[in-house]
Design a protein around this motif. Structure first.
Motif, PDB file in Angstrom:
ATOM      1  N   PHE A  88     -66.898   8.279  50.307  1.00  0.00           N
ATOM      2  CA  PHE A  88     -66.594   7.732  51.626  1.00  0.00           C
ATOM      3  C   PHE A  88     -65.096   7.808  51.922  1.00  0.00           C
ATOM      4  CE2 PHE A  88     -64.978   4.139  54.082  1.00  0.00           C
ATOM      5  CZ  PHE A  88     -65.687   4.270  55.272  1.00  0.00           C
ATOM      6  N   PHE A  89     -64.275   7.330  50.980  1.00  0.00           N
ATOM      7  CA  PHE A  89     -62.831   7.326  51.223  1.00  0.00           C
ATOM      8  C   PHE A  89     -62.258   8.740  51.192  1.00  0.00           C
ATOM      9  CE2 PHE A  89     -63.208   2.799  50.132  1.00  0.00           C
ATOM     10  CZ  PHE A  89     -62.446   2.262  51.158  1.00  0.00           C
ATOM     11  N   ALA A  90     -62.775   9.588  50.295  1.00  0.00           N
ATOM     12  CA  ALA A  90     -62.279  10.964  50.223  1.00  0.00           C
ATOM     13  C   ALA A  90     -62.562  11.710  51.525  1.00  0.00           C
ATOM     14  CB  ALA A  90     -62.919  11.688  49.042  1.00  0.00           C
ATOM     15  N   ILE A  91     -63.798  11.598  52.033  1.00  0.00           N
ATOM     16  CA  ILE A  91     -64.160  12.266  53.279  1.00  0.00           C
ATOM     17  C   ILE A  91     -63.354  11.700  54.449  1.00  0.00           C
ATOM     18  CG2 ILE A  91     -66.013  12.577  54.969  1.00  0.00           C
ATOM     19  CD1 ILE A  91     -67.969  12.814  52.644  1.00  0.00           C
ATOM     20  N   SER A  92     -63.174  10.370  54.461  1.00  0.00           N
ATOM     21  CA  SER A  92     -62.424   9.735  55.551  1.00  0.00           C
ATOM     22  C   SER A  92     -60.993  10.226  55.589  1.00  0.00           C
ATOM     23  CB  SER A  92     -62.460   8.209  55.401  1.00  0.00           C
ATOM     24  OG  SER A  92     -63.773   7.716  55.549  1.00  0.00           O
ATOM     25  N   LEU A  93     -60.345  10.308  54.431  1.00  0.00           N
ATOM     26  CA  LEU A  93     -58.954  10.748  54.380  1.00  0.00           C
ATOM     27  C   LEU A  93     -58.820  12.223  54.738  1.00  0.00           C
ATOM     28  CD1 LEU A  93     -57.775   8.890  51.136  1.00  0.00           C
ATOM     29  CD2 LEU A  93     -57.121   8.371  53.492  1.00  0.00           C
ATOM     30  N   ILE A  94     -59.760  13.042  54.274  1.00  0.00           N
ATOM     31  CA  ILE A  94     -59.719  14.476  54.594  1.00  0.00           C
ATOM     32  C   ILE A  94     -59.988  14.701  56.079  1.00  0.00           C
ATOM     33  CG2 ILE A  94     -60.854  16.699  54.202  1.00  0.00           C
ATOM     34  CD1 ILE A  94     -61.354  15.787  51.311  1.00  0.00           C
TER      35      ILE A  94
END
Length: 399
Positions: free
Chosen positions: A325-331
């Motif tokens: 979730f956080f990786a996709i959000s930041l990318i």
């Protein structure tokens, strides 16, 4: 109904924790956002994105808690905190969209006011402790450092378009505070933000900014010299290794020049890198879709503190799903903010704020319980969702 300019001016108050994540800005955001939600005046796209982010992360937190039999109050507290933070982020985005230059002028006045108060507290010795390097209005030095990184981004952008004294004073005071606190992470953040600024703005503007910034920094030191007692105290603190300051940053810079240590990129994983290593080792040994549960990493790692990185922290507590979730959000936010800034330098402010967010998120996950990080993500998702890659920034003229 609270005006958008008041929201942007009072935005820096969100860095001043009272209890856990409760800050004075909570009242400001509620007073601004609730009447607009009731009357249907909130921008639809940011509102939909905020709901999506909250629902998705809340489900992950709830499932992680249930799967690990975490006490319900832990889940409810974290979900309540996320709701509060994302609503604050929505209020910031809505206020930014209604102000010229993203509301950076009002924000600069707010950051300057808090920096002046913080300077007075430092000079008078109120709230300053050698063990924590920097406090006063902030409960710990990292909070003060991240505050300066976001302040620098707002001021740098506003100075480029307005050329007035207020953003310059914010920049000067931020640089002074970084050296006083001895925060290497904040120094790295400011350098990152400045180089991103150079990448998007003309060379002539960079030269003009550099000259004025140096003159302003020199003038601020000269003002301190008027009172020899104050200057002596200032220099003593700056050079005292136990309280941070130049001695701490000097050692960091000299290690780079002498090729000792990991350099700027290594600062993101230096002093607290062992926490991230421990989290990764634990996950490899105990892989899980939903982790060990919210706030449980303190117990399973037995290191006294959580991993100082949003990705590693979510990996161990919320598992692979939370990490994703956080990786996709930041990318997603990166592309949603980078492309508009690349096409029009007027839209660089959200990307500069993203750089400050990345620097903070890779040092400690706490800052995702503030409003500004979620505002950056909401703006980033908005940029990706628009087919023409335009965001809802107001006109650059008549700021």
């Amino acid at each position: 109904m609270l005006p958008p300019s008041a929201v942007m001016f009072l935005l820096p108050l969100d860095f001043m924790r009272i209890v856990w994540i409760v800050t004075p800005f909570d009242v400001v955001a509620a007073a601004y956002l609730l009447p607009r939600l009731i009357s249907g005046q909130v921008l639809i796209r940011p509102f939909a994105i905020a709901v999506f982010l909250f629902v998705t992360l809340s489900v992950i937190v709830a499932v992680s808690g249930i799967a690990n039999a975490v006490e319900n109050n832990e889940n409810f507290i974290l979900i309540g905190g996320l709701a509060l933070s994302i609503l604050k982020g929505l209020a910031i985005v809505d206020a930014m969209s209604k102000k010229k230059l993203w509301g950076s002028s009002s924000a600069c006045w707010g950051f300057l006011a808090l920096n002046v108060i913080q300077t007075v507290l430092f000079v008078t010795g109120i709230g300053f402790t050698g063990s924590d390097r920097f406090s006063g209005l902030f409960d710990q030095s990292n909070g003060a450092a991240v505050f300066q990184a976001f302040a620098f981004a707002f001021a740098l952008y506003n100075f480029h378009y307005r050329k007035n004294i207020v953003p310059l004073l914010v920049i000067v005071s931020s640089i002074l505070f970084i050296f006083v606190s001895g925060s290497r992470g904040s120094l790295v953040s400011v350098v990152l933000i400045f180089f991103m600024y150079i990448a998007f703005i003309s060379i002539a503007s960079v030269k003009r900014f550099s000259v004025v910034a140096i003159l302003g920094l020199t003038a601020s030191v000269a003002l301190l010299a008027v009172d020899t007692e104050v200057l002596a105290k200032f220099l003593a603190t700056m050079t005292a290794s136990e309280s941070g300051g130049v001695a701490r940053i000097g050692g960091f810079l000299s290690s780079i020049l002498l090729s000792e240590g990991a350099g700027f990129t290594g600062e993101f994983e230096s002093s607290r890198g062992y926490l991230n290593d421990a989290a990764l080792d634990f996950f490899i040994a105990n892989p899980s879709f939903f982790g060990v549960g919210p706030s449980v990493s303190l117990d399973v790692l037995d290191l006294g503190v959580r991993p100082h990185n949003i990705l590693f922290s979510s990996l161990i507590e919320l598992g692979f799903v939370g990490f994703l979730f956080f990786a996709i959000s930041l990318i997603t936010a990166f592309f949603g903010l980078f492309v508009p800034a690349l096409r029009n330098s007027f839209r660089i402010l959200p990307f500069l704020l993203y750089c400050a967010l990345i620097a903070a998120a890779f040092k400690t996950p706490f800052y995702f319980l503030l409003g500004l990080p979620w505002a950056v993500l909401i703006l980033g998702y908005s940029g990706v969702m628009r087919s023409d890659q335009r965001d809802f920034a107001p006109a650059a003229t008549n700021a």
